[in-house]
Design a protein around this motif. Structure first.
Motif, short mmCIF file in Angstrom:
data_model
loop_
_atom_site.label_atom_id
_atom_site.label_comp_id
_atom_site.label_asym_id
_atom_site.label_seq_id
_atom_site.Cartn_x
_atom_site.Cartn_y
_atom_site.Cartn_z
N THR A 179 0.84 -1.28 0.06
CA THR A 179 0.04 -0.07 -0.17
C THR A 179 0.93 1.34 -0.09
OG1 THR A 179 -1.79 -1.01 1.19
CG2 THR A 179 -1.85 1.23 0.97
N LYS A 180 1.88 1.28 1.00
CA LYS A 180 2.87 2.49 0.74
C LYS A 180 3.37 2.62 -0.52
CE LYS A 180 6.62 1.85 2.86
NZ LYS A 180 7.79 1.57 3.86
N ALA A 203 2.54 10.98 -4.78
CA ALA A 203 2.36 11.74 -3.66
C ALA A 203 3.42 12.49 -3.23
CB ALA A 203 2.04 10.73 -2.61
N SER A 204 2.69 13.68 -2.84
CA SER A 204 3.94 14.59 -2.40
C SER A 204 4.64 14.32 -1.18
CB SER A 204 3.22 16.08 -2.07
OG SER A 204 3.87 16.94 -1.10
N PRO A 205 5.77 14.68 -1.01
CA PRO A 205 6.66 14.38 0.33
C PRO A 205 5.77 14.74 1.60
CG PRO A 205 8.19 15.21 -1.37
CD PRO A 205 6.58 15.72 -1.96
N TYR A 206 5.18 15.80 1.49
CA TYR A 206 4.30 16.35 2.58
C TYR A 206 3.29 15.34 3.10
CZ TYR A 206 6.81 20.61 1.61
OH TYR A 206 7.77 21.59 1.23
N LEU A 207 2.81 14.58 2.04
CA LEU A 207 1.88 13.55 2.49
C LEU A 207 2.36 12.07 2.88
CD1 LEU A 207 -0.69 13.95 -0.54
CD2 LEU A 207 -0.75 15.05 1.71
N LEU A 224 0.67 10.79 6.06
CA LEU A 224 -0.69 10.35 5.94
C LEU A 224 -0.66 8.90 5.17
CD1 LEU A 224 -3.37 10.78 6.08
CD2 LEU A 224 -3.39 12.19 3.87
N THR A 225 0.57 8.92 4.24
CA THR A 225 0.47 7.57 3.49
C THR A 225 0.98 6.59 4.45
OG1 THR A 225 1.40 8.78 1.47
CG2 THR A 225 2.02 6.56 1.75
N HIS A 226 1.70 6.75 5.36
CA HIS A 226 2.15 5.63 6.22
C HIS A 226 1.04 5.14 7.10
CE1 HIS A 226 6.55 5.17 5.49
NE2 HIS A 226 6.38 6.46 5.19
N MET A 227 0.13 6.22 7.64
CA MET A 227 -0.85 5.84 8.51
C MET A 227 -1.97 5.02 7.79
SD MET A 227 -1.34 9.81 10.37
CE MET A 227 -3.06 9.10 11.15
N LEU A 228 -2.24 5.40 6.49
CA LEU A 228 -3.16 4.72 5.70
C LEU A 228 -2.81 3.41 5.54
CD1 LEU A 228 -4.36 7.42 3.06
CD2 LEU A 228 -5.80 6.46 4.90
N GLN A 237 8.24 4.56 11.11
CA GLN A 237 8.94 5.62 10.54
C GLN A 237 8.88 5.81 9.03
OE1 GLN A 237 9.81 3.13 12.47
NE2 GLN A 237 11.28 3.58 14.01
N GLY A 238 9.15 6.91 8.68
CA GLY A 238 9.03 7.35 7.21
C GLY A 238 10.31 7.69 6.40
N HIS A 239 11.67 7.19 7.32
CA HIS A 239 12.69 7.27 6.69
C HIS A 239 13.43 6.15 7.20
CE1 HIS A 239 12.71 9.08 10.71
NE2 HIS A 239 14.03 8.64 10.88
#
Length: 252
Positions: free
Chosen positions: A74-75, A82-86, A89-93, A158-160
């Protein structure tokens, strides 16, 4: 996500999940018995602390693998344009969808496990058979909504890119905090899964289950089993995320 990444996520998530569940199973048994309607002592106390472990052993790998495979897929899909700012939200979804899928495997295993934990004299196979005979397949999914709600409220990652020890430490702190906040939902889930067939609680209404606990036991009942739950999830977050990250790096 290519086929190689998919298989890596499946294997790493599954192996990490099995290790965590089996190592911390005694803490989970204590938590379940503290939350049970009959009370800790009548539910078995410290006897048969590994009652129900076969259910966990069978369901742990596919459950953890399903979550991480769904999460990674999904990620990767949402990240394409997707924008980096999102990114948060991407990780949460992705994590929320991963929990919805994983609970299709987790809930039947959890129902059988928890009933075995409060009935240490009965075998896991006997409890499984009785549940299916008396309630049908849907009986194995009692508490699905409360389980998904509980899990979705604290799904995160984590997103990184970080070292595995960083993943483990962050997982321990985040898991412990989330465990404390969601303990009432865990109590409701336990009561729903253990309720007698046909009772009001067995209907699966989370608010009704919480109200019943509040009315009979007050605030202490809503946070029953909080200490072993926080301990298990904190340690579990440390072991799981650390192992998952390390195994995934090795396999890649």
């Amino acid at each position: 996500m290519d086929r190689g990444d998919f298989l890596v996520s499946l294997t790493a998530g599954g192996l990490a999940g099995v290790c965590v569940d089996l190592i911390l199973f005694p803490l989970d048994t204590v938590k379940t018995r503290l939350q049970s309607p009959q009370g800790f002592k009548k539910a078995g106390g410290f006897r048969g602390i590994y009652a129900g472990v076969p259910s966990t052993a069978v369901g742990s790998f596919p459950n953890a693998a399903a979550f991480f495979a769904t999460y990674e897929f999904t990620k990767a899909t949402l990240r394409k344009d997707a924008s980096p700012y999102l990114s948060p939200l991407t990780h949460m979804l992705a994590a929320s969808l991963g929990e919805v899928v994983a609970c299709l495997i987790r809930v039947p295993s959890e129902v059988v496990k928890q009933r075995a934990q409060v009935s240490p004299s009965s075998s896991t196979l006997r409890i499984l058979t009785n549940t299916v005979c008396e309630e049908g397949i849907l009986g194995l999914y009692r508490g699905y909504k409360s389980t998904v709600l509980r899990e979705d409220l604290w799904s995160w990652k984590q997103g990184h890119v970080v070292d595995s020890w960083q993943s483990a430490v962050c997982g321990a702190f985040a898991g412990g905090f989330a465990a404390a906040v969601t303990t009432p939902l865990d109590v409701a889930k336990t009561r729903i899964m253990l309720a007698k067939t046909g009772s009001r609680t067995a209907s699966g209404n989370v608010l009704s289950a919480l109200h019943q606990v509040w009315r009979t036991q007050g605030i202490s009942g809503l946070f029953a089993g909080g200490v072993p739950r926080i301990s298990a999830i904190s340690l579990g977050g440390f072991i799981f995320l650390g192992m998952y990250d390390k195994i995934r790096r090795l396999l890649l």
